[in-house]
Scaffold this active site. Structure first.
Site, PDB file in Angstrom:
ATOM      1  N   GLU A  18       0.872  -1.165   0.000  1.00  0.00           N
ATOM      2  CA  GLU A  18       0.000   0.000   0.000  1.00  0.00           C
ATOM      3  C   GLU A  18       0.916   1.224   0.000  1.00  0.00           C
ATOM      4  O   GLU A  18       2.024   1.183   0.555  1.00  0.00           O
ATOM      5  CB  GLU A  18      -0.910   0.027   1.229  1.00  0.00           C
ATOM      6  CG  GLU A  18      -1.841  -1.173   1.366  1.00  0.00           C
ATOM      7  CD  GLU A  18      -2.909  -1.241   0.294  1.00  0.00           C
ATOM      8  OE1 GLU A  18      -3.069  -0.250  -0.465  1.00  0.00           O
ATOM      9  OE2 GLU A  18      -3.590  -2.272   0.191  1.00  0.00           O
ATOM     10  N   GLU A  64      -7.047  10.300  -2.115  1.00  0.00           N
ATOM     11  CA  GLU A  64      -7.519   9.212  -2.986  1.00  0.00           C
ATOM     12  C   GLU A  64      -6.977   7.868  -2.513  1.00  0.00           C
ATOM     13  O   GLU A  64      -7.705   6.872  -2.494  1.00  0.00           O
ATOM     14  CB  GLU A  64      -7.098   9.478  -4.435  1.00  0.00           C
ATOM     15  CG  GLU A  64      -7.631   8.454  -5.423  1.00  0.00           C
ATOM     16  CD  GLU A  64      -7.234   8.767  -6.852  1.00  0.00           C
ATOM     17  OE1 GLU A  64      -7.556   7.961  -7.744  1.00  0.00           O
ATOM     18  OE2 GLU A  64      -6.601   9.815  -7.087  1.00  0.00           O
ATOM     19  N   HIS A 164      -5.781  -7.446   7.204  1.00  0.00           N
ATOM     20  CA  HIS A 164      -6.269  -6.728   6.026  1.00  0.00           C
ATOM     21  C   HIS A 164      -5.211  -5.795   5.447  1.00  0.00           C
ATOM     22  O   HIS A 164      -4.146  -5.617   6.002  1.00  0.00           O
ATOM     23  CB  HIS A 164      -7.534  -5.954   6.405  1.00  0.00           C
ATOM     24  CG  HIS A 164      -8.573  -6.842   7.015  1.00  0.00           C
ATOM     25  ND1 HIS A 164      -9.400  -7.640   6.278  1.00  0.00           N
ATOM     26  CD2 HIS A 164      -8.852  -7.090   8.315  1.00  0.00           C
ATOM     27  CE1 HIS A 164     -10.165  -8.341   7.100  1.00  0.00           C
ATOM     28  NE2 HIS A 164      -9.853  -8.021   8.337  1.00  0.00           N
TER      29      HIS A 164
END
Length: 333
Positions: A18, A64, A164
């Site tokens: 990420e 975003e 997650h």
């Protein structure tokens, strides 16, 4: 196993990252990695050994990007920097085959971090890289091959994970990878991967090849893809047969000028006619395909929402634990 893909190493690591965001062209620019998730596979078995690293990117997370992974600046401010976790990361992945979905993105960010550290290496120098996006594209031409789409296609459940973010996606990818590459690798049994030697000279001419026709909805997906390619680029650019050419309609622009277009309605009509010709005994095949697409899209939407909800809950619980530890430490001082 797909003839397109051959396993390169016995030990594999499914990896996902990420980030704080990305440039419009998908490159890192001045963006940084904020989470790395890894899942180990040895001899095509998920071992249970994983690695999850949160990283202080030393910059703000774009709105975003936050809307996708819900990892906040507040959460990251006390996490280690990439320089601090580099050795742990290196020790986990070095010498393995990295399995990554859309490897260009993650490899680009990993190499960007290595460049910032002035490490004279690239991730490709210490690992073999396999992009499951390319493997899926070869296996399922003309079909959707996002991680969510592959989960739906391969019946991989992604709705009930306990961890997650990057680690979640790495866990999902490990199951997708094994399901996608789980077929037979070779016709020969002597361990000779490329078929040289005596085994390669055996006569297989008496073996009748079984032809498996695509299912109705697979054919529909494929035809729709070809028509959309024609819409986007023109038949001359992509080299498919003239049967996939939809005659465009002309829209007057004034001053004698016209614009030729192939819109979505024309594609749907062409698809309906093609399916009627392909499956003459199933007159309702187009209506069933439309219903199938809606159900598939609804399922993927629910899966994505479940992942976001679980990610949000995990981050909240992590923050509560950290706040409790800080309060306990303050009470003892």
């Amino acid at each position: 196993m797909s003839s397109y893909y051959r396993e390169q190493c016995e030990r594999k690591v499914c990896l996902d990252t990420e980030t704080t965001g990305k440039n419009d062209d998908g490159t890192p620019g001045d963006h940084r990695i904020i989470e790395i998730g890894c899942v180990e596979i040895i001899k095509r078995r998920i071992t249970g050994r994983t690695m999850q690293l949160y990283i202080n990117p030393e910059r703000k997370v774009d709105e975003e990007a936050f809307s996708v992974h819900h990892i906040s600046d507040e959460f990251l401010k006390d996490k280690p920097k990439f320089a601090d976790i580099y050795q742990q990361f290196y020790d986990f992945v070095a010498g393995s085959e990295l399995i990554i979905h859309n490897a260009k993105f993650d490899v680009g960010f990993l190499n960007h971090e290595l460049n910032i550290l002035h490490k004279n290496i690239q991730i490709e120098n210490i690992c073999k890289i396999t992009d499951t996006l390319a493997v899926a594209r070869a296996l399922y031409p003309g079909q959707r091959i996002s991680l969510d789409a592959l989960c739906a296609k391969l019946n991989v459940d992604e709705s009930s994970r306990t961890t997650h973010g990057a680690l979640l996606d790495a866990q999902i990818l490990s199951e997708v990878y094994l399901a996608m590459t789980g077929g037979q690798e070779t016709l020969f049994n002597d361990g000779n991967r490329f078929g040289f030697g005596e085994e390669a000279r055996r006569d297989f001419s008496s073996i009748r090849t079984k032809v498996i026709r695509p299912a109705e909805f697979e054919m529909a997906d494929h035809l729709k893809y070809l028509y959309k390619m024609n819409q986007a680029k023109g038949i001359e650019s992509i080299g498919f047969g003239k049967e996939y050419l939809i005659p465009p309609k002309e829209i007057p622009l004034g001053d004698g000028k016209v614009k030729t277009v192939v819109d979505d309605g024309m594609i749907e009509e062409a698809l309906k006619a093609a399916l009627a010709q392909e499956f003459p005994d199933n007159p309702d095949v187009y209506d069933r395909y439309v219903k199938f697409c809606k159900e598939r899209d609804d399922k993927m939407s629910k899966i994505k929402q479940a992942r976001l909800d679980a990610k949000r809950q995990e981050l909240e619980e992590t923050k509560k634990r950290e706040d409790a530890l800080e309060a306990q430490a303050a009470g003892q001082s």
